[in-house]
Design an enzyme around this catalytic site. Structure first.
Site, mmCIF file in Angstrom:
data_model
loop_
_atom_site.group_PDB
_atom_site.id
_atom_site.type_symbol
_atom_site.label_atom_id
_atom_site.label_comp_id
_atom_site.label_asym_id
_atom_site.label_seq_id
_atom_site.Cartn_x
_atom_site.Cartn_y
_atom_site.Cartn_z
ATOM 1 N N HIS A 307 46.729 35.409 31.077
ATOM 2 C CA HIS A 307 45.930 34.844 31.961
ATOM 3 C C HIS A 307 44.822 35.400 32.853
ATOM 4 O O HIS A 307 45.280 36.516 33.207
ATOM 5 C CB HIS A 307 46.660 33.758 32.909
ATOM 6 N N ASP A 365 49.131 26.543 28.548
ATOM 7 C CA ASP A 365 48.932 26.065 27.187
ATOM 8 C C ASP A 365 50.133 26.550 26.160
ATOM 9 O O ASP A 365 50.249 25.659 25.038
ATOM 10 C CB ASP A 365 47.763 26.749 26.647
HETATM 11 C C1 SDX Z 1 43.575 28.531 30.205
HETATM 12 O O1 SDX Z 1 41.060 30.566 34.140
HETATM 13 C C2 SDX Z 1 42.032 29.342 34.262
HETATM 14 O O2 SDX Z 1 42.497 29.139 35.008
HETATM 15 C C3 SDX Z 1 42.308 28.872 32.687
HETATM 16 C C4 SDX Z 1 43.556 27.628 32.918
HETATM 17 C C5 SDX Z 1 43.158 26.485 33.510
HETATM 18 O O3 SDX Z 1 44.192 25.809 33.902
HETATM 19 O O4 SDX Z 1 41.756 26.497 33.538
HETATM 20 O O5 SDX Z 1 44.501 28.347 33.298
HETATM 21 C C6 SDX Z 1 43.684 27.346 31.389
HETATM 22 O O6 SDX Z 1 42.547 28.885 29.843
HETATM 23 C C7 SDX Z 1 44.851 29.315 30.028
HETATM 24 C C8 SDX Z 1 44.594 30.472 29.109
HETATM 25 C C9 SDX Z 1 44.655 30.119 27.804
HETATM 26 N N1 SDX Z 1 44.165 31.130 26.599
HETATM 27 C C10 SDX Z 1 45.124 31.615 25.950
HETATM 28 O O7 SDX Z 1 46.200 31.476 25.894
HETATM 29 C C11 SDX Z 1 44.394 32.565 24.751
HETATM 30 C C12 SDX Z 1 45.241 33.734 24.818
HETATM 31 N N2 SDX Z 1 45.071 34.660 26.041
HETATM 32 C C13 SDX Z 1 43.908 35.583 26.140
HETATM 33 O O8 SDX Z 1 42.798 35.154 25.300
HETATM 34 C C14 SDX Z 1 43.688 35.994 27.355
HETATM 35 O O9 SDX Z 1 45.081 36.284 27.955
HETATM 36 C C15 SDX Z 1 42.978 35.099 28.445
HETATM 37 C C16 SDX Z 1 41.475 34.965 27.914
HETATM 38 C C17 SDX Z 1 43.790 33.983 28.617
HETATM 39 C C18 SDX Z 1 42.757 36.142 29.650
HETATM 40 O O10 SDX Z 1 42.045 37.130 29.232
HETATM 41 P P1 SDX Z 1 41.383 38.233 30.179
HETATM 42 O O11 SDX Z 1 41.864 37.910 31.634
HETATM 43 O O12 SDX Z 1 39.966 38.352 30.088
HETATM 44 O O13 SDX Z 1 42.154 39.500 30.107
HETATM 45 P P2 SDX Z 1 41.795 40.384 28.708
HETATM 46 O O14 SDX Z 1 41.221 39.700 27.582
HETATM 47 O O15 SDX Z 1 40.964 41.592 29.492
HETATM 48 O O16 SDX Z 1 43.496 41.252 28.340
HETATM 49 C C19 SDX Z 1 43.776 42.014 29.196
HETATM 50 C C20 SDX Z 1 44.533 42.972 28.285
HETATM 51 C C21 SDX Z 1 43.617 43.310 26.944
HETATM 52 O O17 SDX Z 1 44.364 44.443 26.495
HETATM 53 P P3 SDX Z 1 43.409 45.886 26.819
HETATM 54 O O18 SDX Z 1 41.812 45.569 26.307
HETATM 55 O O19 SDX Z 1 43.579 46.052 28.261
HETATM 56 O O20 SDX Z 1 44.086 47.133 26.075
HETATM 57 O O21 SDX Z 1 45.755 42.251 27.556
HETATM 58 C C22 SDX Z 1 45.401 42.152 26.351
HETATM 59 C C23 SDX Z 1 44.150 42.410 25.886
HETATM 60 O O22 SDX Z 1 43.885 42.761 24.621
HETATM 61 N N3 SDX Z 1 45.737 40.510 26.029
HETATM 62 C C24 SDX Z 1 46.457 40.264 24.954
HETATM 63 C C25 SDX Z 1 46.533 38.694 25.045
HETATM 64 N N4 SDX Z 1 45.985 38.514 26.376
HETATM 65 C C26 SDX Z 1 45.452 39.475 26.755
HETATM 66 N N5 SDX Z 1 47.109 40.842 24.016
HETATM 67 C C27 SDX Z 1 47.810 39.811 23.298
HETATM 68 N N6 SDX Z 1 47.850 38.468 23.267
HETATM 69 C C28 SDX Z 1 47.497 38.039 24.166
HETATM 70 N N7 SDX Z 1 47.449 36.574 24.470
#
Ligand code: SDX
Length: 430
Positions: A307, A365
Site C-alpha cells: 500500500h 482488497d
Molecule cells: C487500493 O491509495 C489508497 O488508499 C488505495 C486504496 C483505497 O482505499 O483507495 O487503499 C485501495 O488501491 C489498495 C492497493 C491495491 N493494489 C494492490 O493490491 C496491487 C498490488 N500492490 C502494488 O501494486 C503496490 O503495493 C501499490 C500500488 C499498492 C503501492 O505501490 P507503491 O506505494 O507505489 O510502492 P512501490 O510500487 O514503489 O513498491 C515499493 C516496493 C517496490 O520494490 P522496490 O522497487 O523498492 O525494490 O515494494 C514492491 C515494489 O516492487 N512491491 C511489491 C508489491 N507491492 C510493492 N512487490 C511484490 N508484490 C506487491 N504487491
C-alpha cells in the site's frame, strides 16, 4: 525568520524560508506555493508520494500506526456500531446525524434509487459481456446529460441533490450492468428495502419467483461499503478532485474517478486477487508465486499486498478478514478452500524477508473478493462494489473541493527531458 519554517540554501547561496503548516494531527507540511515564483524551481515528486495536494477535513490515515478515521471517528468504531447510510451522512455533512436527520436522509436516498427510464437504453447498446466497470463509468458519465438542470455547483442545495443522486443511483446502475452480463431482466429498486438489501434484491432477484435476502450477506455488504467509503487522497479520489477542479460537471468527475479505480494497482486489485488465488490453485504453489512476486524481472506482483500509505497493517483488512470467517461459516459456502489458501498465502508472505523489509501487508482488497464471491457476486463485479462504497467519499471530496473559496484548477508542472529546441526539416530533406 519565523521559528516555524524550513530554511533552504539555494545553489547561488541565498537562504530561503519555507513556512511549515500543522494539521489537526499527522505530519506537518512545508508550504512551497511561493517556491517557483521566488526561486524559479519546481519540486519533483512523481506519483505524489510525499505531496499534500489539499487541505481536507474528511478522512485521516496514519500508515505507520494503521489508523483510519472518517471525520475523526475510528473506522473500527463505525464498523462495529454504524451502517453505510449513517457513515455516508457523516462523510457528506461532517457530523453523525440525529435520528431525525438520519430518517430524512434515509428517505431521500430510498426515494431516488430509480434511473431515468431513458438511461436503461444504454444497456441495450452494450455487448452482453461488457465489463461492468466500463458500463458503470459510461452510464454515470451520462448522468451529466440527464441531470444538468439542477447542477449549479455554487448552490449548496444542488450539491446535496448531486450527492443524493450518486449515492442512490449507483447500486441501481451496478445491478443493471450485472443483469446485462447474465442475460436476466433488469430488476427495479424497492423503496421498502434498506441500502444493502435493495442492492442484493436488484442483483439476485428474478421476476419468476420471490427472492429472500440473506441478512448475513446484506450485513457483510453494508460493512464492506463502510470500509470502502473513503480513503483520503487516493488515486481515484484525487482524480475526482482534479477533474472537478476545472468546473466540469460533477457526474463526469465521478465517472473519471470510476475509471481511475478500475486499475489493478488500485480498486481493480480485488478482482485481480481472486484471479491470482485461482491461478495459484493450492498451497503447494504458494512459495513459487511468492518468489515470482519478489523477482524484479517478473512483472507479477502479489495482488492485495502492499500500500502507498499503510506500511503496517491496513485496518480494513483486519476487519474484513474477521468478517470472512463469519460469512463463510454462516453461508456454509464451499469457498473455504479459497479462504484457506488466502490465509496460507498471507502467512507465508508475512514471514518472508522481502515482504517484511518492504513493509508489504495485506490491504483492503486482499480479503474483500472472497466475501463478494461467497455472496454470489461474480469477480468482474468486485471493483463495481468497491465503487459503490467509494462513491460517497468521492462525492464528499468533490463538495469540499468545489466549496473552497481559495480553490483553483489543479495543474501540476514537470521536469522536461525532451529535445532542446530544433528547427523543422522539410520531408524531402529527412
Ligand atoms: C487500493 O491509495 C489508497 O488508499 C488505495 C486504496 C483505497 O482505499 O483507495 O487503499 C485501495 O488501491 C489498495 C492497493 C491495491 N493494489 C494492490 O493490491 C496491487 C498490488 N500492490 C502494488 O501494486 C503496490 O503495493 C501499490 C500500488 C499498492 C503501492 O505501490 P507503491 O506505494 O507505489 O510502492 P512501490 O510500487 O514503489 O513498491 C515499493 C516496493 C517496490 O520494490 P522496490 O522497487 O523498492 O525494490 O515494494 C514492491 C515494489 O516492487 N512491491 C511489491 C508489491 N507491492 C510493492 N512487490 C511484490 N508484490 C506487491 N504487491
Amino acid at each position: 525568520m519565523s521559528d516555524n519554517a524550513y530554511r533552504l540554501i539555494s545553489p547561488s547561496g541565498n537562504e530561503i524560508e519555507l513556512p511549515v503548516r500543522s494539521g489537526t494531527t499527522g505530519p506537518d507540511v512545508i508550504d512551497i506555493a511561493r517556491l517557483y515564483r521566488d526561486q524559479g524551481v519546481f519540486t519533483y515528486d512523481p506519483g505524489f508520494v510525499a505531496t499534500g495536494s489539499c487541505e481536507s477535513d474528511i478522512t485521516y490515515i496514519d500508515g505507520e500506526k494503521g489508523v483510519l478515521m472518517y471525520r475523526g471517528y475510528p473506522v473500527e468504531q463505525l464498523a462495529a456500531n454504524s451502517n453505510f447510510l449513517e457513515v455516508s451522512y457523516l462523510l457528506l455533512h461532517g457530523d453523525l446525524p440525529t435520528s431525525a436527520e438520519l430518517e430524512k436522509f434515509d428517505h431521500t436516498i430510498r426515494t431516488h434509487t430509480m434511473l431515468n427510464e431513458g438511461m436503461l437504453n444504454f444497456f441495450k447498446g452494450f455487448r452482453y459481456d461488457a465489463h461492468p466497470m466500463a458500463m458503470l463509468s459510461a452510464v454515470v458519465g451520462s448522468m451529466s446529460a440527464y441531470y444538468h438542470d439542477e447542477m449549479d455547483a455554487s448552490n449548496p442545495e444542488h450539491r446535496d441533490i448531486f450527492a443524493h443522486r450518486i449515492l442512490a443511483k449507483l447500486p441501481t446502475i451496478a445491478a443493471a450492468a450485472h443483469k446485462l452480463n447474465i442475460g436476466q431482466p433488469f430488476i427495479y429498486p424497492r423503496n421498502d428495502l434498506n441500502y444493502a438489501d435493495n442492492l442484493m434484491h436488484m442483483l439476485f432477484a428474478v421476476p419468476a419467483e420471490p427472492y429472500e435476502i440473506d441478512p448475513v450477506a446484506a450485513e457483510a455488504l453494508d460493512l464492506l461499503f463502510i470500509l470502502h467509503a473513503d480513503h483520503e487522497q487516493n488515486c481515484s479520489t484525487s482524480t475526482v478532485r482534479m477533474a472537478g477542479s476545472s468546473g466540469a460537471n460533477p457526474y463526469s468527475a465521478i465517472a473519471a474517478g470510476i475509471s481511475a479505480l478500475w486499475g489493478p494497482a488500485h480498486g481493480g486489485a480485488n478482482e485481480a486477487v481472486l484471479t491470482m488465488l485461482e491461478e495459484i490453485g493450492d498451497a503447494s504453489q504458494i512459495k513459487k508465486y511468492v518468489e515470482k512476486a519478489k523477482d524484479k524481472s517478473d512483472p507479477f506482483r502479489l495482488m492485495g499486498f502492499g500500500h502507498r500509505v499503510y506500511k503496517n497493517f491496513d485496518p480494513r483488512a483486519t476487519i474484513i478478514r474477521e468478517m470472512c470467517h463469519k460469512v463463510l461459516d454462516k453461508l456454509d459456502r464451499e469457498d473455504t478452500p479459497l479462504f484457506d489458501l488466502a490465509r496460507e498465502l498471507e502467512r507465508v508472505a508475512l514471514e518472508d524477508e522481502y515482504f517484511i523489509e518492504k513493509n508489504l501487508y495485506p490491504n483492503v482488497d486482499f480479503y474483500s473478493g472472497i466475501i463478494y464471491r461467497a455472496l454470489g457476486i461474480p469477480t468482474s463485479m468486485f471493483t463495481v462494489m468497491f465503487a459503490i462504497g467509494r462513491s460517497v467519499g468521492w462525492t464528499a471530496h468533490w463538495r469540499e473541493m468545489i466549496s473552497d473559496p481559495k480553490g483553483k484548477i489543479a495543474r501540476p508542472r514537470q521536469l522536461y527531458m525532451g529535445p532542446a529546441q530544433r528547427d523543422y526539416v522539410p520531408v524531402e530533406k529527412r
